[in-house]
Design a protein around this motif. Structure first.
Motif, PDB file in Angstrom:
ATOM      1  N   GLN A  40       0.800  -1.247  -0.064  1.00 39.59           N
ATOM      2  CA  GLN A  40      -0.061  -0.009   0.096  1.00 39.59           C
ATOM      3  C   GLN A  40       0.705   1.199   0.027  1.00 39.59           C
ATOM      4  O   GLN A  40       0.850   2.238  -0.667  1.00 39.59           O
ATOM      5  N   GLU A  41       1.693   1.391   0.927  1.00 38.01           N
ATOM      6  CA  GLU A  41       2.728   2.597   1.208  1.00 38.01           C
ATOM      7  C   GLU A  41       3.799   1.977   1.699  1.00 38.01           C
ATOM      8  O   GLU A  41       4.261   1.896   2.941  1.00 38.01           O
ATOM      9  N   ASN A  53      -3.949   1.774  -7.051  1.00 35.50           N
ATOM     10  CA  ASN A  53      -3.662   0.408  -6.649  1.00 35.50           C
ATOM     11  C   ASN A  53      -4.338  -0.726  -7.354  1.00 35.50           C
ATOM     12  O   ASN A  53      -3.930  -1.703  -7.755  1.00 35.50           O
ATOM     13  N   GLU A  76      -1.905  -5.997   2.578  1.00 38.43           N
ATOM     14  CA  GLU A  76      -1.229  -4.855   2.232  1.00 38.43           C
ATOM     15  C   GLU A  76      -1.891  -3.631   1.840  1.00 38.43           C
ATOM     16  O   GLU A  76      -2.097  -2.637   2.257  1.00 38.43           O
ATOM     17  N   LEU A  77      -2.458  -4.130   0.623  1.00 40.22           N
ATOM     18  CA  LEU A  77      -3.384  -3.157  -0.060  1.00 40.22           C
ATOM     19  C   LEU A  77      -4.476  -2.971   0.747  1.00 40.22           C
ATOM     20  O   LEU A  77      -4.979  -1.659   0.468  1.00 40.22           O
ATOM     21  N   THR A  80      -4.343   0.651   5.580  1.00 37.71           N
ATOM     22  CA  THR A  80      -4.069   2.097   5.199  1.00 37.71           C
ATOM     23  C   THR A  80      -2.419   2.376   6.014  1.00 37.71           C
ATOM     24  O   THR A  80      -2.264   1.867   6.722  1.00 37.71           O
ATOM     25  N   SER A  83       3.346   0.017   5.136  1.00 38.42           N
ATOM     26  CA  SER A  83       3.192  -1.409   5.211  1.00 38.42           C
ATOM     27  C   SER A  83       4.542  -1.850   5.926  1.00 38.42           C
ATOM     28  O   SER A  83       5.548  -1.957   5.301  1.00 38.42           O
TER      29      SER A  83
END
Length: 189
Positions: A40-41, A53, A76-77, A80, A83
């Motif tokens: 995600q990040e 994404n 993980e996606l 928020t 990750s």
């Protein structure tokens, strides 16, 4: 006990280097599956702001299509914020208590291991698998299983740059992903 490799990354876009690493580790460690885990990040780098994404996920699905041993782990996606691998591995170990996990990293990440969030806890949760990457050292004090992978010096950032400049990316990533990039006008196409 199923043996599962985890290959994390931004996959922005996914390319043959990712697939080569996954396949070599799968084969050489006799794993049952390799799960591709898009971040995600990522705490150590920024992903492209121009690609959603869902688009990264679609490109990853196109990349692994046809290989029954390759799966996508979306955990993980769905979270928020940054990750952190330690949090992900806590969750996966809880969800799959009878699986043995192998976290696949390149030599660039081996050098960075001392800086990973809660690394001492993480090495208790997962076995790290290191693969060579040009210009990086494999030296570390952490327990790593090494897998020799044929050199294929390609990166997502290099592909994004080539696409934005109108250069060819054929044979660097699957044709289905190239078509997706063009059809969706990604990376400046």
């Amino acid at each position: 006990m199923p043996k599962v490799g985890i290959l994390g990354g931004t996959f922005d876009p996914p390319h043959y280097g990712h697939l080569l690493i996954a396949n070599e580790v799968l084969s050489k460690l006799n794993l049952d599956e390799v799960w591709f885990m898009p971040n995600q990040e990522p705490p150590h780098k920024k992903k492209s702001e121009s690609v959603e994404n869902q688009e990264r996920l679609q490109m990853l699905e196109l990349s692994i299509k046809g290989n029954k041993a390759f799966k996508i782990e979306k955990g993980e996606l769905e979270r928020t914020g940054p990750s952190f691998t330690v949090e992900t591995m806590r969750i996966l170990n809880e969800q799959y208590p009878h699986h043995q996990f192998y976290f696949i990293i390149g030599a660039d990440m081996i050098e960075y291991l001392p800086n990973w969030h809660k690394i001492d806890e993480l090495i208790e949760l997962v076995q790290f698998v290191g693969v060579e990457r040009p210009q990086y050292s494999l030296q570390t004090d952490y327990p790593i299983t090494y897998v020799d992978v044929p050199a294929f010096d390609v990166s997502s950032s290099m592909i994004r740059e080539r696409v934005s400049q109108g250069m060819t990316v054929r044979y660097l990533l699957p044709d289905s992903v190239i078509d997706f990039i063009r059809e969706n006008h990604l990376y400046g196409t």
